[in-house]
Design an enzyme around this catalytic site. Structure first.
Site, PDB file in Angstrom:
ATOM      1  N   SER A 142     -38.870  44.324 123.809  1.00  0.00           N
ATOM      2  CA  SER A 142     -39.059  44.867 125.158  1.00  0.00           C
ATOM      3  C   SER A 142     -37.972  44.329 126.079  1.00  0.00           C
ATOM      4  O   SER A 142     -37.505  43.196 125.904  1.00  0.00           O
ATOM      5  CB  SER A 142     -40.422  44.442 125.711  1.00  0.00           C
ATOM      6  OG  SER A 142     -40.485  44.716 127.101  1.00  0.00           O
ATOM      7  N   TYR A 155     -46.282  37.732 127.023  1.00  0.00           N
ATOM      8  CA  TYR A 155     -45.636  38.940 126.479  1.00  0.00           C
ATOM      9  C   TYR A 155     -44.119  38.719 126.319  1.00  0.00           C
ATOM     10  O   TYR A 155     -43.538  39.038 125.269  1.00  0.00           O
ATOM     11  CB  TYR A 155     -45.912  40.112 127.417  1.00  0.00           C
ATOM     12  CG  TYR A 155     -45.430  41.456 126.927  1.00  0.00           C
ATOM     13  CD1 TYR A 155     -46.158  42.185 125.988  1.00  0.00           C
ATOM     14  CD2 TYR A 155     -44.242  42.014 127.414  1.00  0.00           C
ATOM     15  CE1 TYR A 155     -45.715  43.431 125.549  1.00  0.00           C
ATOM     16  CE2 TYR A 155     -43.799  43.260 126.983  1.00  0.00           C
ATOM     17  CZ  TYR A 155     -44.548  43.959 126.052  1.00  0.00           C
ATOM     18  OH  TYR A 155     -44.106  45.193 125.618  1.00  0.00           O
TER      19      TYR A 155
END
Ligand code: NAP
Length: 249
Positions: A142, A155
């Protein structure tokens, strides 16, 4: 050439379904993994509606955050369909909270789903790829794993871990005909980002140079390239697919 077999973890989710559909279009047999019973049904219906038949794709349930469950899921899939040539590690979750409010459960859930899963599933397919001297491993990271994000220490750490894993494994298997690459999506229009409040979504879109969120197909197109024979000289890279958001890093 024999038809290649791809395993897509989280392959029935927003981005995963786009990847599964695109690889099936490339004449790859796709095994789409999922975890919540029933979440595979809309995927199967959509694939059939798009004209794909049961000899072009399959689904395989199993929790990839758990080593034993991942081992069982891959073993059963390989016994049924054959060895995996292309692995897309796409399963992922968010459990956002500022660090001071983040619970150990939120940390562990994200690390085990987003990072342990990459170990758990890759471990099951790597020897088969080495034996056949060909393989493609594509890990979905990401943009937030590269630049960090408020409320995402868990995350961002998991996705940065995926990038370190990608580069290190790429070095280890480069001589074996196996490429290992990452794709770092920016904001993609899927259930993950549809869960954001409207104001936050609008602010995100305003921050993207292309002024739109990406589509699962934008990621699937990049996967199709990295999974192809033509990409044999591309390994250890991180392909940013984010409408230019990385230019602000
Ligand atoms: P999504 O629509 O929520 O799909 C996530 C998928 O992961 C679902 O198929 C889900 O299965 C599966 N999954 C979750 N936990 C699992 C587990 N323990 N075992 C097996 N499967 C599991 O999310 P998405 O937006 O498509 O995201 C896909 C990937 O792209 C994730 O790794 C995410 O971090 C990454 N990403 C997304 C964006 C974005 O903007 N959307 C941006 C950057 C990176 P079930 O359907 O059974 O729940």
């Amino acid at each position: 050439m024999k038809r290649r077999i791809a395993l897509v973890t989280g392959g029935v989710g927003g981005i995963g379904a786009g990847i599964s559909r695109r690889l099936a279009k490339e004449n790859v047999f796709v095994i789409a993994n999922y975890v919540v019973p029933g979440s595979e049904t809309p995927f199967i219906e959509a694939m059939r509606a798009a004209g794909f038949s049961d000899d072009q794709f399959a689904v395989s349930g199993g929790d990839v955050s758990d080593y034993k469950a991942a081992e069982e899921m891959v073993t059963q899939a390989v016994a049924r369909y054959g060895p995996v040539d292309i692995l897309i590690n796409c399963a992922g979750i968010t459990r956002d909270a500022s660090f001071r409010n983040m619970s150990l459960e939120q940390w562990r859930a994200v690390m085990s789903t987003n990072l342990d899963s990459v170990f758990n599933v890759t471990k099951q397919v790597i020897e088969g790829m080495v034996a056949q001297k060909w393989g493609r491993i594509i890990n979905i990271s990401s943009v937030n794993g590269v630049k960090g994000a408020f409320g995402q220490t868990n995350y961002a750490a998991s996705k940065a871990g995926v990038l370190g894993f990608t580069k290190s494994l790429a070095l280890e298997v480069a001589k074996k005909g196996i490429t290992v690459n990452a794709i770092s999506p920016g904001f993609i229009d899927t259930p993950m980002t549809q869960a954001m409040p409207d104001a936050a979504r609008a602010a995100v879109i305003a921050s993207i140079p292309t002024e739109r969120m990406g589509l699962p197909d934008d990621i699937a197109n990049a996967v199709a390239y990295l999974a192809s024979t033509e990409a044999s000289y591309v390994t250890g890279t991180n392909l940013s697919v984010n409408g230019g958001v990385h230019l602000y890093q």
